[in-house]
Design an enzyme around this catalytic site. Structure first.
Site, PDB file in Angstrom:
ATOM      1  N   CYS A 175      -1.133  15.226  24.130  1.00 25.49           N
ATOM      2  CA  CYS A 175       0.323  15.116  24.162  1.00 25.49           C
ATOM      3  C   CYS A 175       0.860  15.036  22.737  1.00 25.49           C
ATOM      4  O   CYS A 175       0.279  14.388  21.868  1.00 25.49           O
ATOM      5  CB  CYS A 175       0.734  13.880  24.953  1.00 25.49           C
ATOM      6  SG  CYS A 175       2.511  13.563  24.996  1.00 25.49           S
ATOM      7  N   HIS A 185       2.500   2.138   5.426  1.00 28.14           N
ATOM      8  CA  HIS A 185       2.449   0.680   5.374  1.00 28.14           C
ATOM      9  C   HIS A 185       3.838   0.128   5.079  1.00 28.14           C
ATOM     10  O   HIS A 185       4.710   0.835   4.562  1.00 28.14           O
ATOM     11  CB  HIS A 185       1.496   0.196   4.277  1.00 28.14           C
ATOM     12  CG  HIS A 185       0.061   0.428   4.572  1.00 28.14           C
ATOM     13  ND1 HIS A 185      -0.825  -0.591   4.837  1.00 28.14           N
ATOM     14  CD2 HIS A 185      -0.672   1.578   4.658  1.00 28.14           C
ATOM     15  CE1 HIS A 185      -2.034  -0.087   5.043  1.00 28.14           C
ATOM     16  NE2 HIS A 185      -1.961   1.223   4.945  1.00 28.14           N
ATOM     17  N   ASN A 234       0.873  -1.177   0.000  1.00 22.21           N
ATOM     18  CA  ASN A 234       0.000   0.000   0.000  1.00 22.21           C
ATOM     19  C   ASN A 234       0.909   1.226   0.000  1.00 22.21           C
ATOM     20  O   ASN A 234       1.548   1.540   1.006  1.00 22.21           O
ATOM     21  CB  ASN A 234      -0.915   0.012   1.229  1.00 22.21           C
ATOM     22  CG  ASN A 234      -1.848   1.206   1.253  1.00 22.21           C
ATOM     23  OD1 ASN A 234      -1.491   2.321   0.910  1.00 22.21           O
ATOM     24  ND2 ASN A 234      -3.072   0.968   1.690  1.00 22.21           N
ATOM     25  N   ASP A 292      -4.027  -4.838   0.882  1.00 25.11           N
ATOM     26  CA  ASP A 292      -4.456  -4.231   2.135  1.00 25.11           C
ATOM     27  C   ASP A 292      -5.951  -4.481   2.267  1.00 25.11           C
ATOM     28  O   ASP A 292      -6.766  -3.816   1.639  1.00 25.11           O
ATOM     29  CB  ASP A 292      -4.152  -2.728   2.093  1.00 25.11           C
ATOM     30  CG  ASP A 292      -4.718  -1.979   3.283  1.00 25.11           C
ATOM     31  OD1 ASP A 292      -5.223  -2.636   4.214  1.00 25.11           O
ATOM     32  OD2 ASP A 292      -4.663  -0.730   3.276  1.00 25.11           O
ATOM     33  N   ASN A 303      -7.611  -4.162   5.096  1.00 20.34           N
ATOM     34  CA  ASN A 303      -8.140  -3.338   6.187  1.00 20.34           C
ATOM     35  C   ASN A 303      -8.823  -4.179   7.260  1.00 20.34           C
ATOM     36  O   ASN A 303      -9.837  -3.777   7.840  1.00 20.34           O
ATOM     37  CB  ASN A 303      -9.103  -2.273   5.637  1.00 20.34           C
ATOM     38  CG  ASN A 303      -8.388  -0.972   5.310  1.00 20.34           C
ATOM     39  OD1 ASN A 303      -7.699  -0.410   6.147  1.00 20.34           O
ATOM     40  ND2 ASN A 303      -8.537  -0.505   4.082  1.00 20.34           N
TER      41      ASN A 303
END
Length: 559
Positions: free
Chosen positions: A532, A332, A7, A196, A198
């Protein structure tokens, strides 16, 4: 044969004037390279990014015009072509997996270009023809038949939190894909799925599984494909590394989680089908009834190419003053599959789906950039990148005198200040923040300009008269490079100090926070908050992001 799935998060982003597509593909060192999320529309394809020398390429680009989907997704398969070796060149290829794009291209009655039977897909219950076509219109699949196996290059849909419509689309996508896979397996063919998807199938494949991890419908679908759950496919990575933990292929770009390897394994290689003849029976003949199939007898290796990760141990820590630095490259890592030796197949021509047969590319004059890229490929390996940049567009920066481009191309703040000083006695701090390339803090402000407080913005804009910043423009070209670097570093520290003066400090590290904006629909949509600034990582790691959270008084304007 080596097959790589990657990817790229934008194919153009992986290239530059100093790096051609051919050089990028060669760096992956594979016979077949499957790319996902190319983010290229069909009308944007040019010879320099679609037809690299030594490769046949096959593209599927998004056709949808829905909001936010234009120039989105996209997959491409590149097959190396060498004299006397056609094993990587497919005998057939199709775009999508429903067959509708193929039949529309080749004609309903011309089945010469068809890869198997589409009837199980076209007759699947509950889907209209348009709904099936919508699954292919996002440019998420290329299928290539390599004789010994059929290769699916897939980019699975991603679903945002609470997006029920896209969740349904994702489930429909995989349901119809499974019908296509089963129809090919019934023909006795071998199948390799890469891409990919997902989906992280098991808790070992995710850094933070969560309590509802196992109830995900798409995750349950994935598991149903696997041999361990009664399916036909083997997870090639787990075949070779069944217990390897923290083996991730994707990391959140927004949180910088790659620094602490805080990610998930969503890029996969799935294999199904009968033995390829590499096993031997006790009598010495090929083929063994006890063989575990193509996934085990036909493969040598499957692994993650960690050398392509953006964050590496020798470059950490990746933050300065508590602020995470931007990482270049895809979020990726590629996955590689190595097959055992496969016999050659009879000579054949490239399928008509190959990019070089596209009407948009046939006869189209190549861009001047592609010409110089070919010259660079023939040059020595020691050619400096800056040289290729100067060669590719000298007239634009020198003859036309485009001051805007010159300012954007400056890599050092001090050099930029010096050039501005020639034409103006004053320089605003805002210009430095826009054109500077080194400050991770200014990068953060640029990404979320709407989310900074009014006090912050006005203070930065007013610092154009500051003598502490103006003294940097006194640098002359005769100063040593070391002095230039020291002045540049000091200038950025002053600028960062000004811009972070009103930012709250996180409670875990006492460092300035960063501003984020709520993007999820609801009562807090558009509201800013402070977190942060460090990269996200395990809660047990004190160097990672702490749990500081604080609402901001600002709210983003609705567009």
């Amino acid at each position: 044969m080596r097959i790589v799935s990657y990817n790229v998060n934008g194919l153009r982003a992986r290239l530059s004037p100093a790096r051609s597509l051919r050089a990028f593909l060669d760096s992956l060192d594979a016979d077949i390279i499957c790319l996902q999320e190319t983010k290229i529309r069909r009308q944007e394809l040019t010879a320099d990014i679609a037809t690299p020398q030594g490769y046949e390429s096959f593209f599927s680009c998004t056709r949808t015009v829905k909001k936010g989907r234009l120039g989105y997704s996209g997959v491409a398969t590149f097959c190396k072509v060498e004299c006397g070796n056609n094993v990587a060149l497919p005998v057939a290829a199709e775009e999508g997996f429903t067959g509708l794009l193929t039949s529309a291209r080749a004609g309903e009655g011309d089945k010469e270009f068809w890869l198997g039977s589409y009837d199980p897909v076209l007759t699947v219950e509950g889907f209209t023809r348009q709904e099936l076509l919508d699954l292919d219109n996002e440019g998420r699949c290329i299928v290539t038949d390599h004789g010994h196996f059929v290769l699916f290059n897939v980019y699975g849909p991603n679903v945002g939190c609470g997006d029920a419509e896209r969740q349904d689309f994702k489930l429909n996508f995989y349901q119809v894909l499974q019908c296509r896979l089963e129809s090919i397996l019934k023909q006795g063919r071998r199948i390799i799925i890469v891409g990919d998807l997902n989906i992280s199938p098991y808790p070992i494949d995710s850094c933070d599984p969560g309590p509802e991890f196992d109830t995900s419908p798409s995750r349950q679908w994935f598991r149903s494909l696997l041999v361990s759950e009664g399916g036909a496919f083997s997870d090639a990575f787990r075949v070779f590394h069944p217990e390897r933990a923290e083996a991730y292929t994707c990391w959140s770009q927004a949180s910088g989680a790659e620094e602490f390897n805080y990610g998930s394994r969503i890029d996969h290689v799935l294999i199904a089908g009968p033995c390829a003849g590499h096993c031997q029976s006790p009598d010495g003949s090929h083929g063994n009834s006890s063989c575990d199939g193509f996934a085990k007898c036909g493969t040598d290796m499957c692994d993650i190419l960690l050398e392509f990760k953006r964050a590496k141990l020798d470059t950490l820590p990746r933050w300065s003053g508590g602020r995470s630095l931007k990482l270049d490259g895809s979020d990726h890592a590629p996955v590689i599959l190595q097959l055992k030796h496969l016999p050659s197949i009879p000579p054949h021509e490239a399928p008509q789906l190959a990019a070089r047969f596209m009407p948009e590319l046939r006869g189209r004059q190549q861009s001047i950039v592609s010409i110089f890229q070919k010259l660079n490929d023939k040059a020595t390996a020691n050619t400096e990148p800056d040289t290729s940049r100067n060669v590719s567009k000298p007239a634009f920066t020198q003859e036309t005198g485009s001051r805007k481009l010159q300012r954007l191309s400056q890599s050092r703040l001090t050099r930029f200040c010096y050039q501005r000083h020639e034409s103006s006695d004053k320089m605003s701090c805002t210009e430095v923040a826009v054109h500077g390339q080194s400050s991770s803090l200014t990068d953060e402000i640029q990404q979320s300009p709407e989310s900074c407080d009014n006090n912050n913005c006005s203070e930065v804009a007013a610092c154009g008269e500051s003598a502490s910043l103006m003294d940097m423009s006194d640098e002359t070209p005769t100063e040593s490079s070391q002095q230039s670097l020291e002045k540049s570093a000091a200038g950025w520290e002053r600028l960062k100090s000004l811009m972070s003066r009103n930012l709250p400090l996180c409670k875990g590290h006492g460092e300035p926070c960063v501003v984020r904006t709520v993007k999820k629909a609801g009562p807090n949509l558009g509201r800013g908050f402070y977190v942060c600034a460090r990269a996200k990582g395990p809660a047990s790691n004190p160097e990672a992001r702490c749990d500081h959270f604080q609402w901001s008084s600002s709210r983003t304007r609705k567009k």
